[in-house]
Write an enzyme that holds these catalytic residues in place. Sequence first.
Site, PDB file in Angstrom:
ATOM      1  CG  HIS A 143      -5.712  16.054   2.678  1.00  0.00           C
ATOM      2  ND1 HIS A 143      -5.300  15.639   1.435  1.00  0.00           N
ATOM      3  CD2 HIS A 143      -6.255  17.275   2.477  1.00  0.00           C
ATOM      4  CE1 HIS A 143      -5.572  16.571   0.539  1.00  0.00           C
ATOM      5  NE2 HIS A 143      -6.151  17.579   1.148  1.00  0.00           N
ATOM      6  CG  ASP A 173      -4.802  12.383   0.697  1.00  0.00           C
ATOM      7  OD1 ASP A 173      -5.456  12.281   1.751  1.00  0.00           O
ATOM      8  OD2 ASP A 173      -4.486  13.469   0.202  1.00  0.00           O
ATOM      9  CB  SER A 249      -8.136  18.818  -0.983  1.00  0.00           C
ATOM     10  OG  SER A 249      -6.859  19.379  -0.991  1.00  0.00           O
ATOM     11  CB  VAL A 306      10.387  -6.449  -6.346  1.00  0.00           C
ATOM     12  CG1 VAL A 306      10.064  -7.827  -6.873  1.00  0.00           C
ATOM     13  CG2 VAL A 306       9.443  -5.408  -6.943  1.00  0.00           C
TER      14      VAL A 306
END
Length: 511
Positions: A143, A173, A249, A306
């Site tokens: 991002h 991300d 970030s 699954v």
Amino acid sequence: MNKVLKKSAAVLGLVAVSIAASAATVHVMTRNGGSSSSYTAQSGLESVTSANEYGFQNAAYAIGSRQIGNAPDLTPAAESSVKAVVHIKVKKTQQVQSQQMIDPFEFFFGGDPRGNSRRSEPVVGYGSGVIISNDGYIMTNNHVVEGGDELSVTLNDNRTFKAKLIGSDPSSDIALIKVEAKDLPTIPFGNSENLRLGEWVLAVGNPFNLTSTVTAGIVSAKSRAAATGDQLGVGAFIQTDAAVNPGNSGGALVNAAGELVGINTMIYSQTGNYAGYSFAVPINIAAKVVSDIKKYGTVQRGMLGVAGADVTSELVQKEGLKVNEGFYVADFAEISAALAAGIEKGDVITAIDGHRITSFAQLQEQLSRFRPGDAVQVTVNRKGAEKTYKVTLRNQEGGSKLLKQSPNGANNRLGATLKELGANELRAYGLSYGLVVQSLQSNSALRKAGVREGFVLLTANNVPLRSQSDLNQVVSALDKAGSQSRSRRSALQLRGFYPETGEVVSFVVDL
């Protein structure tokens, strides 16, 4: 970049093996790290450069940590790691919608009376990154760099380089970028599985554009299924209380030994700033993602195939289970590696290769280490009896081979960046699936057909677009049909709508 963490993704779904770190697209991060339970005197900052198992050249510091009272001395780790954390500047173009005066003609005779128009505006975003190889490879969040037209990286010594995007993985991300430089400082990879609750960790990044910032905290939780609204591929975050804020970030989470144990990705906050909770993608997941991107051009995700839920007291009573923790298998994928190996509905997965499984998040974390074709030992509890099966993991297309990056992938063919809608967006639009057009190249096939950014794709040739792979399969089928009939040009029929108007539109795109 500076977003607020969204609310948690559901535990149901097919287990994607290599689901790399998902951090929500929140543009604030958190770091977690672990250190040894005993600390030795600092012996210096001597380092030895070596190739690690992920294919990057970084340095293993010969540092320990001194004890000051009951807490470790974090100064060696802080001073060494801050040199390898960079500031990333991202220039991009953003589509802005402006509303004009109401057109009375349109108001009475149909059409859009609001006279909406869209224009492009340049925007600049910031984030952090971690140098993981001395020849210029840098790990960050997807991002941070997503949609960027121009990337620049500033090192701790104030040198600035232009960077190029090597590849990214929206579901985890995580992104890999590179600068043309040599002999750069690095942070050696640690082992996020060795982290323990209460261990000291450092979050290193550039909050609010304050470069080279270090904050400290402890590991608050492991294998945390963070509360996000996005459909992220990772639900096994490291939770810490180290202060992180917008701009962190993509920064580093390091342990007391100065080892990289996570990539700060998001925070939980109602204001957008630090509120005591931050989350990092474990390095064992993130490192595999960037290694795959570098080696294969795409992330190799092994699929167990699954669907189910965490074992709870209610589920134990309802299904008569004999264990109180694990992952309950309720159903299988259309092509399931687990079903083929002998696992049955009603089984409870309790271990992967001997590693204890108590939740879906832990199952994801363990499987994320493997690729399609890898064999894993899956231990289940079936009506009180423990059984172990050898399962050969499959890829997203149901095969056991590694997937190659296709130069003719749907995004490249269409000249667009597409993204699966998050849970909050699906709920707001009243949808169960869809892909949103985030950006368009200037001469793209979609732009030529009249598609604008923000358009939500629902079907392609009447096939529901539940994921990016659905669109890839439709485009591949068109290519195959076109190769068999040279006289026929491939045409892709897209149907969707614009959220701002609710208008449902169909386009025919020539490929």
